[in-house]
Design an enzyme around this catalytic site. Structure first.
Site, PDB file in Angstrom:
ATOM      1  N   ASP A   1      -0.170   4.366   1.082  1.00 15.52           N
ATOM      2  CA  ASP A   1      -0.455   5.348   2.121  1.00 15.52           C
ATOM      3  C   ASP A   1       0.243   5.018   3.429  1.00 15.52           C
ATOM      4  O   ASP A   1       0.771   3.916   3.627  1.00 15.52           O
ATOM      5  CB  ASP A   1      -1.953   5.459   2.354  1.00 15.52           C
ATOM      6  CG  ASP A   1      -2.568   4.140   2.849  1.00 15.52           C
ATOM      7  OD1 ASP A   1      -2.214   3.085   2.296  1.00 15.52           O
ATOM      8  OD2 ASP A   1      -3.396   4.169   3.777  1.00 15.52           O
TER       9      ASP A   1
ATOM     10  N   HIS B   1       0.821  -1.217   0.000  1.00 14.12           N
ATOM     11  CA  HIS B   1       0.000   0.000   0.000  1.00 14.12           C
ATOM     12  C   HIS B   1       0.849   1.259   0.000  1.00 14.12           C
ATOM     13  O   HIS B   1       1.935   1.310   0.586  1.00 14.12           O
ATOM     14  CB  HIS B   1      -1.012   0.001   1.138  1.00 14.12           C
ATOM     15  CG  HIS B   1      -0.454   0.019   2.527  1.00 14.12           C
ATOM     16  ND1 HIS B   1      -0.117   1.190   3.170  1.00 14.12           N
ATOM     17  CD2 HIS B   1      -0.208  -0.977   3.411  1.00 14.12           C
ATOM     18  CE1 HIS B   1       0.315   0.906   4.395  1.00 14.12           C
ATOM     19  NE2 HIS B   1       0.275  -0.399   4.566  1.00 14.12           N
TER      20      HIS B   1
ATOM     21  N   GLU C   1      -5.149   1.891   2.760  1.00 21.01           N
ATOM     22  CA  GLU C   1      -5.068   0.682   3.587  1.00 21.01           C
ATOM     23  C   GLU C   1      -5.154   1.037   5.057  1.00 21.01           C
ATOM     24  O   GLU C   1      -5.831   0.350   5.835  1.00 21.01           O
ATOM     25  CB  GLU C   1      -3.764  -0.074   3.287  1.00 21.01           C
ATOM     26  CG  GLU C   1      -3.695  -1.473   3.856  1.00 21.01           C
ATOM     27  CD  GLU C   1      -3.220  -1.556   5.306  1.00 21.01           C
ATOM     28  OE1 GLU C   1      -3.342  -2.637   5.915  1.00 21.01           O
ATOM     29  OE2 GLU C   1      -2.704  -0.529   5.820  1.00 21.01           O
TER      30      GLU C   1
END
Length: 377
Positions: A79, A77, A140
């Site tokens: 983020d 992910h 996420e």
């Protein structure tokens, strides 16, 4: 094979990019350029539009160069949790940490960087491979929003995948994870003056306390947990509180156990109505994601065992108690397991990442591609 200096530079580049959940565009653009240079077909899916945020998942497809090999996905992910602006990674004695009071961002830039480097070496060495899918997800950390809204049509031809987003050194494989329910209960009582006419009121906070006294929280068993996370209620000390809201969760890797725990929690909350005539318990339950379990004989496990054997990495099969993108990929797209990337103390300023684990993660991704012939159709 792995270019260690290039890998370290990629990792540092990535963690310096500000990418809180819902605003991953800077990382998306960086990775889009990297995947395009490698010859992948790159798209942005509809996850951003579905969640109302600024960015969707990045999906990079590498067509197969050899027949009969399984299609494999590698995901991580983009983020990170907040306190991720202005990250300055410092390398001391073979370990990365942040220079200030920010997080480091190894969760999950370690996984992202490892995938990028391994795919770069795959192209440089002309390594034969089946179809390869790189999926870099959004949100996420906040809601699993990226994987939740990942459309399985983008994974056509993919047999299984690996989510590089777990603690533990490379060779750690989380092959099972829990499902989770969110439970919200608002107790509705009756307001009254606390000093003049308290008997006219129904204390919603006391209703909540009564219900909570009947709920077992914490660890229920090795695969089941329950937590009362937050309580909100009341306006002032001289007013009998009219409302009080309980925010709770339950998790289990066993669906039947999870359903039983949720049923017990809601029954306990509802029981407050009997103790406080005239009061009501308004209860909402929401399934956030379903659990998953990948058996030891699954091709994804066999392949990771073969790859780790070639690298001399011990394999440690484990189960996680947290939610991850693997939950939604298993439900909507392809069987997936989590791989450890060595992150420690993540989500805190004390977060660290050993260089050897960053390198080991990239070596493992490359070895998984190289070992595809062991899982040929």
């Amino acid at each position: 094979m792995i270019n260690e200096e290039r890998l370290k530079q990629t990792f540092c580049d990535l963690v310096r990019l500000y990418a809180p959940s819902g605003d991953e565009r800077a990382v998306f653009d960086y990775l889009s350029r990297a995947m395009t240079r490698l010859g992948a077909k790159v798209i942005e899916d509809d996850a951003g539009r579905e969640t109302g945020m600024k960015c969707g998942n990045l999906v990079a497809t590498f067509p197969a160069t050899a027949e009969g090999l399984p299609g494999v996905a590698f995901t991580a992910h983009m983020d990170c949790v907040e306190k991720c602006e202005g990250i300055e990674p410092i390398l001391e004695d073979g370990v990365y940490h942040s220079a200030g009071d920010t997080i480091l961002g190894g969760d999950d830039k370690a996984g992202v960087a490892a995938i990028v480097e391994a795919l770069t070496v795959m192209k440089e060495t002309f390594l034969p491979h089946g179809k390869i899918l790189a999926v870099f997800t959004v949100q996420e950390e906040s809601s699993l929003g990226g994987s939740r809204h990942f459309d399985g049509k983008h994974a056509e031809g993919i047999d299984f995948g690996y989510v590089l987003d777990a603690d533990g050194v490379p060779g750690t494989v989380a092959s099972a994870g829990p499902g989770e329910y969110k439970i919200t209960c608002t107790m509705h009582g009756r307001a009254a003056h606390a000093g003049i006419a308290p008997e006219k009121g129904i204390n919603a906070i006391q209703m909540a306390a009564c219900a909570l006294s009947r709920i077992q929280s914490g660890r229920i068993d090795e695969e089941t947990t329950c937590n009362i996370g937050c309580i909100e209620g009341g306006l002032a000390t001289n007013i009998v509180p009219e409302t009080c809201t309980i925010f709770a969760e339950a998790r289990s890797r066993d669906p039947a156990k999870l359903a039983a725990v949720v049923a017990k929690m809601t029954a306990a909350m509802k029981s407050a109505e009997e103790d406080f005539p005239g009061g009501t318990a308004e209860i909402d339950t929401e399934e956030l994601y379903r659990g998953f379990a990948i058996g030891e004989d699954h091709p994804a496990i066999r392949l990771v065992r073969a790859a780790c054997a070639g690298l001399g990495f011990p394999v440690r099969l484990t189960a996680t108690g947290g939610g991850s993108d693997a939950n939604w990929f298993n439900k909507n797209a392809f069987p997936a397991v989590l791989l450890g990337v060595g992150m420690t103390d993540f989500h805190t300023p004390a977060e660290t990442l050993a260089v050897k684990d960053l390198i080991g993660s990239a070596r493992l991704v490359y070895a998984l591609i190289e070992a595809q012939s062991h899982a040929a159709h």
